[in-house]
Motif scaffolding. Structure first.
Motif, PDB file in Angstrom:
ATOM      1  N   MET A 371       7.656  -9.711 -34.854  1.00 32.29           N
ATOM      2  CA  MET A 371       8.971 -10.231 -34.491  1.00 32.29           C
ATOM      3  C   MET A 371       8.874 -11.706 -34.099  1.00 32.29           C
ATOM      4  SD  MET A 371      11.553  -8.914 -31.496  1.00 32.29           S
ATOM      5  CE  MET A 371      11.801  -7.325 -32.308  1.00 32.29           C
ATOM      6  N   LYS A 372       7.873 -12.038 -33.321  1.00 36.57           N
ATOM      7  CA  LYS A 372       7.694 -13.430 -32.908  1.00 36.57           C
ATOM      8  C   LYS A 372       7.391 -14.327 -34.100  1.00 36.57           C
ATOM      9  CE  LYS A 372       6.059 -12.195 -28.264  1.00 36.57           C
ATOM     10  NZ  LYS A 372       4.918 -12.233 -27.315  1.00 36.57           N
ATOM     11  N   ASP A 373       6.559 -13.830 -35.009  1.00 39.70           N
ATOM     12  CA  ASP A 373       6.211 -14.623 -36.192  1.00 39.70           C
ATOM     13  C   ASP A 373       7.424 -14.852 -37.085  1.00 39.70           C
ATOM     14  OD1 ASP A 373       3.593 -14.667 -35.319  1.00 39.70           O
ATOM     15  OD2 ASP A 373       2.909 -13.058 -36.643  1.00 39.70           O
ATOM     16  N   ALA A 374       8.190 -13.810 -37.317  1.00 36.10           N
ATOM     17  CA  ALA A 374       9.384 -13.919 -38.164  1.00 36.10           C
ATOM     18  C   ALA A 374      10.408 -14.845 -37.533  1.00 36.10           C
ATOM     19  CB  ALA A 374       9.988 -12.536 -38.394  1.00 36.10           C
ATOM     20  N   SER A 375      10.572 -14.710 -36.224  1.00 39.85           N
ATOM     21  CA  SER A 375      11.504 -15.568 -35.493  1.00 39.85           C
ATOM     22  C   SER A 375      11.108 -17.031 -35.624  1.00 39.85           C
ATOM     23  CB  SER A 375      11.537 -15.153 -34.020  1.00 39.85           C
ATOM     24  OG  SER A 375      12.219 -16.103 -33.253  1.00 39.85           O
ATOM     25  N   SER A 376       9.824 -17.293 -35.441  1.00 36.33           N
ATOM     26  CA  SER A 376       9.333 -18.664 -35.499  1.00 36.33           C
ATOM     27  C   SER A 376       9.529 -19.265 -36.886  1.00 36.33           C
ATOM     28  CB  SER A 376       7.847 -18.688 -35.120  1.00 36.33           C
ATOM     29  OG  SER A 376       7.318 -19.984 -35.247  1.00 36.33           O
ATOM     30  N   MET A 377       9.298 -18.473 -37.919  1.00 38.63           N
ATOM     31  CA  MET A 377       9.351 -18.993 -39.283  1.00 38.63           C
ATOM     32  C   MET A 377      10.781 -19.176 -39.793  1.00 38.63           C
ATOM     33  SD  MET A 377       7.420 -17.532 -42.669  1.00 38.63           S
ATOM     34  CE  MET A 377       7.398 -18.472 -44.199  1.00 38.63           C
ATOM     35  N   TYR A 378      11.615 -18.174 -39.577  1.00 39.77           N
ATOM     36  CA  TYR A 378      12.928 -18.185 -40.223  1.00 39.77           C
ATOM     37  C   TYR A 378      14.089 -18.585 -39.312  1.00 39.77           C
ATOM     38  CZ  TYR A 378      10.772 -15.965 -44.243  1.00 39.77           C
ATOM     39  OH  TYR A 378       9.972 -15.712 -45.335  1.00 39.77           O
ATOM     40  N   LEU A 379      14.020 -18.226 -38.033  1.00 36.36           N
ATOM     41  CA  LEU A 379      15.183 -18.416 -37.166  1.00 36.36           C
ATOM     42  C   LEU A 379      15.062 -19.617 -36.234  1.00 36.36           C
ATOM     43  CD1 LEU A 379      17.931 -17.374 -36.330  1.00 36.36           C
ATOM     44  CD2 LEU A 379      16.811 -15.637 -34.888  1.00 36.36           C
ATOM     45  N   GLN A 380      13.862 -19.953 -35.816  1.00 35.94           N
ATOM     46  CA  GLN A 380      13.684 -21.049 -34.868  1.00 35.94           C
ATOM     47  C   GLN A 380      14.248 -22.378 -35.360  1.00 35.94           C
ATOM     48  OE1 GLN A 380      12.618 -20.543 -31.825  1.00 35.94           O
ATOM     49  NE2 GLN A 380      12.590 -22.676 -31.132  1.00 35.94           N
ATOM     50  N   PRO A 381      14.071 -22.744 -36.633  1.00 38.02           N
ATOM     51  CA  PRO A 381      14.648 -24.020 -37.099  1.00 38.02           C
ATOM     52  C   PRO A 381      16.172 -24.064 -36.952  1.00 38.02           C
ATOM     53  CG  PRO A 381      12.995 -23.235 -38.648  1.00 38.02           C
ATOM     54  CD  PRO A 381      13.229 -22.115 -37.689  1.00 38.02           C
ATOM     55  N   SER A 382      16.839 -22.972 -37.235  1.00 35.70           N
ATOM     56  CA  SER A 382      18.298 -22.921 -37.097  1.00 35.70           C
ATOM     57  C   SER A 382      18.697 -23.029 -35.637  1.00 35.70           C
ATOM     58  CB  SER A 382      18.828 -21.608 -37.686  1.00 35.70           C
ATOM     59  OG  SER A 382      18.451 -21.468 -39.038  1.00 35.70           O
ATOM     60  N   TYR A 383      17.938 -22.368 -34.783  1.00 36.99           N
ATOM     61  CA  TYR A 383      18.198 -22.411 -33.344  1.00 36.99           C
ATOM     62  C   TYR A 383      18.067 -23.842 -32.826  1.00 36.99           C
ATOM     63  CZ  TYR A 383      17.428 -21.634 -28.332  1.00 36.99           C
ATOM     64  OH  TYR A 383      17.494 -21.679 -26.947  1.00 36.99           O
ATOM     65  N   MET A 384      17.041 -24.540 -33.238  1.00 35.25           N
ATOM     66  CA  MET A 384      16.829 -25.909 -32.775  1.00 35.25           C
ATOM     67  C   MET A 384      17.954 -26.833 -33.251  1.00 35.25           C
ATOM     68  SD  MET A 384      14.310 -25.582 -30.867  1.00 35.25           S
ATOM     69  CE  MET A 384      14.229 -27.336 -30.448  1.00 35.25           C
ATOM     70  N   GLU A 385      18.451 -26.586 -34.448  1.00 37.63           N
ATOM     71  CA  GLU A 385      19.581 -27.385 -34.940  1.00 37.63           C
ATOM     72  C   GLU A 385      20.809 -27.165 -34.071  1.00 37.63           C
ATOM     73  OE1 GLU A 385      22.046 -28.301 -39.072  1.00 37.63           O
ATOM     74  OE2 GLU A 385      20.844 -26.477 -38.911  1.00 37.63           O
ATOM     75  N   LEU A 386      21.062 -25.919 -33.690  1.00 40.67           N
ATOM     76  CA  LEU A 386      22.189 -25.620 -32.804  1.00 40.67           C
ATOM     77  C   LEU A 386      22.010 -26.259 -31.440  1.00 40.67           C
ATOM     78  CD1 LEU A 386      22.730 -21.852 -33.703  1.00 40.67           C
ATOM     79  CD2 LEU A 386      24.306 -23.730 -34.215  1.00 40.67           C
ATOM     80  N   GLU A 387      20.781 -26.253 -30.937  1.00 39.88           N
ATOM     81  CA  GLU A 387      20.512 -26.883 -29.641  1.00 39.88           C
ATOM     82  C   GLU A 387      20.837 -28.376 -29.679  1.00 39.88           C
ATOM     83  OE1 GLU A 387      18.587 -25.044 -26.463  1.00 39.88           O
ATOM     84  OE2 GLU A 387      20.473 -24.492 -27.427  1.00 39.88           O
ATOM     85  N   GLU A 388      20.436 -29.034 -30.748  1.00 41.76           N
ATOM     86  CA  GLU A 388      20.738 -30.476 -30.882  1.00 41.76           C
ATOM     87  C   GLU A 388      22.241 -30.703 -31.008  1.00 41.76           C
ATOM     88  OE1 GLU A 388      18.711 -33.112 -30.586  1.00 41.76           O
ATOM     89  OE2 GLU A 388      17.242 -31.617 -29.948  1.00 41.76           O
ATOM     90  N   LEU A 389      22.895 -29.810 -31.713  1.00 40.63           N
ATOM     91  CA  LEU A 389      24.337 -29.925 -31.900  1.00 40.63           C
ATOM     92  C   LEU A 389      25.072 -29.726 -30.576  1.00 40.63           C
ATOM     93  CD1 LEU A 389      26.643 -30.319 -33.898  1.00 40.63           C
ATOM     94  CD2 LEU A 389      26.527 -27.871 -34.423  1.00 40.63           C
ATOM     95  N   GLN A 390      24.616 -28.786 -29.775  1.00 44.60           N
ATOM     96  CA  GLN A 390      25.254 -28.538 -28.474  1.00 44.60           C
ATOM     97  C   GLN A 390      25.111 -29.756 -27.564  1.00 44.60           C
ATOM     98  OE1 GLN A 390      25.484 -24.847 -25.432  1.00 44.60           O
ATOM     99  NE2 GLN A 390      23.449 -25.736 -25.590  1.00 44.60           N
ATOM    100  N   LYS A 391      23.973 -30.419 -27.605  1.00 46.12           N
ATOM    101  CA  LYS A 391      23.763 -31.606 -26.776  1.00 46.12           C
ATOM    102  C   LYS A 391      24.699 -32.751 -27.162  1.00 46.12           C
ATOM    103  CE  LYS A 391      18.818 -30.729 -26.043  1.00 46.12           C
ATOM    104  NZ  LYS A 391      17.434 -31.199 -26.369  1.00 46.12           N
ATOM    105  N   SER A 392      25.070 -32.800 -28.439  1.00 46.71           N
ATOM    106  CA  SER A 392      25.892 -33.906 -28.938  1.00 46.71           C
ATOM    107  C   SER A 392      27.392 -33.687 -28.751  1.00 46.71           C
ATOM    108  CB  SER A 392      25.593 -34.154 -30.411  1.00 46.71           C
ATOM    109  OG  SER A 392      26.044 -33.050 -31.223  1.00 46.71           O
ATOM    110  N   GLN A 393      27.769 -32.482 -28.309  1.00 38.25           N
ATOM    111  CA  GLN A 393      29.197 -32.150 -28.202  1.00 38.25           C
ATOM    112  C   GLN A 393      29.878 -32.868 -27.014  1.00 38.25           C
ATOM    113  OE1 GLN A 393      29.088 -27.608 -30.067  1.00 38.25           O
ATOM    114  NE2 GLN A 393      29.017 -27.896 -27.870  1.00 38.25           N
TER     115      GLN A 393
END
Length: 393
Positions: A371-393
């Motif tokens: 689960m951690k490996d799959a999360s890191s590979m496929y979902l983490q990049p999308s999460y980080m993009e959302l984090e950057e977007l939230q900071k810019s709001q």
């Protein structure tokens, strides 16, 4: 409580009773706000139905819903399906009509009765809530119901809006957008003079239709709720080897955006069919996050993203007052009601109703390596993009 129940029974008998001289026809029940739209059904003839006088053909199901149940205790009726199941008179009053015919008659009725003193009116949507799933979105819906319960109506994952959005067809764009507008118009109908604010929490798959909601309601604000990747995945995949999770629903028929994401991240040789359960779940969630981020960036501020980890603070001080309601702040009473509803499990049906406890660390600790490996590979990049977007709001 007994007096209120007796009043409801009397109103029901006058409106629906077989022996009552005041019994209303089905269209009158809709006109007077006595029933709510609970389901839509279309098909191959939605746009090509053969009647030149009708823009579309969609079957609509209505029944009497006890909105007081949700307003009084939203965490006990967290989804619209719970309210439907627990509304005493829903099954007795259920009927079907063509949506286009209903809307045509409603608009005629409203145009003739625009200046009277009737309590009957139609609320415009104040906001839409989209989400990654298993990320706190039900808490958002409960908070929207709780901060001003008499004034607010919240449809939490009711089926008509997402069904209407799925009818979207570029070859029939204006008509398909009208189906969604008409659906929301009918669902905003009320005979309660105190009701003013209409909100919708849309099913997670509805994220794929954010562009349709934006086209139909270009001035309506919306949010997307997300959460730490491993925590969300652990909420989906509670037991290793499970195949019943919502994020695995399309495992046997992966959609194109998921296939493309897998190729982009895993390389040309990696296919959606080769993904294990953890990888597929992560990839599915990533497609939702990517879609939401793309739509929010293009929304000129009408779309905001919010992380679960600061959800209550954001709801109280920003999202509800400023983003949805257009005011500087909520009253102290409204803030207190949100804090109170956040102290219970958002899906607190029956025996599950209890004091809520933070579970983020427990989810992190109980996640397994795949689960951690799959999360890191496929979902983490999308999460980080959302984090950057939230900071810019």
């Amino acid at each position: 409580a007994k007096k209120k129940a007796a009043m409801k029974k009397t109103m029901f008998e006058e409106t629906f009773g077989d022996k009552s001289e005041k019994k209303l026809s089905q269209i009158e029940q809709i006109m007077h706000g006595n029933v709510s739209l609970i389901n839509l059904q279309g098909g191959l003839k939605t746009f090509s139905h053969g009647n030149k006088d009708k823009l579309y053909s969609v079957s609509a199901t209505f029944c009497n819903l006890d909105w007081d149940l949700h307003k009084t205790d939203p965490s006990s009726y967290p989804m619209n399906k719970d309210l439907i199941a627990k509304s005493k008179y829903c099954e007795k009053t259920k009927f079907h009509m063509d949506l286009f015919d209903v809307v045509t008659k409603l608009r005629e009725f409203d145009s003739k009765n625009n200046n009277n003193n009737s309590n009957i009116h139609t609320m415009e949507p104040k906001g839409f809530v989209f989400h990654e799933s298993r990320c706190g979105s039900t808490l958002v819906a409960n908070s929207l119901a709780a901060f001003e319960p008499e004034k607010n109506r919240v449809y939490s994952e009711s089926s008509p809006p997402v069904t209407a959005a799925k009818f979207y067809n570029q070859d029939h764009e204006e008509v398909s957008l009208q189906i969604l507008r008409d659906t929301i118009y009918v669902m905003g109908r009320t005979n309660d003079e105190k009701e003013e604010n209409l909100f919708f929490k849309v099913q997670s798959i509805g994220v794929k239709s954010i562009h349709v909601f934006r086209k139909a309601f270009p001035q309506t604000p919306w949010i997307f709720v997300y959460r730490d990747p491993v925590q969300v995945m652990k909420s989906h995949l509670t037991v290793k080897g499970t195949t019943m999770a919502v994020c695995l629903r399309y495992k046997n028929r992966p959609p194109k955006d998921l296939v493309d994401l897998v190729h982009r991240i895993g390389g040309a040789d990696k296919t959606a069919d080769s993904l294990n359960y953890e990888e597929f779940c992560a990839a599915h969630l990533a497609t939702l996050c990517d879609t939401a981020a793309r739509q929010a960036k293009d929304s000129n501020g009408l779309g905001k993203v919010v992380n679960y980890n600061n959800l209550i603070e954001s709801l109280i001080h920003d999202l509800i007052p400023k983003h949805f309601m257009g005011v500087e702040s909520l009253s102290e009473e409204a803030q207190t009601r949100i804090e109170e509803v956040s102290g219970h499990y958002s899906k607190g049906r029956g025996k599950k109703k209890a004091v809520w406890a933070e579970d983020s660390q427990q989810k992190e600790d109980s996640a397994w390596q795949e689960m951690k490996d799959a999360s890191s590979m496929y979902l983490q990049p999308s999460y980080m993009e959302l984090e950057e977007l939230q900071k810019s709001q």
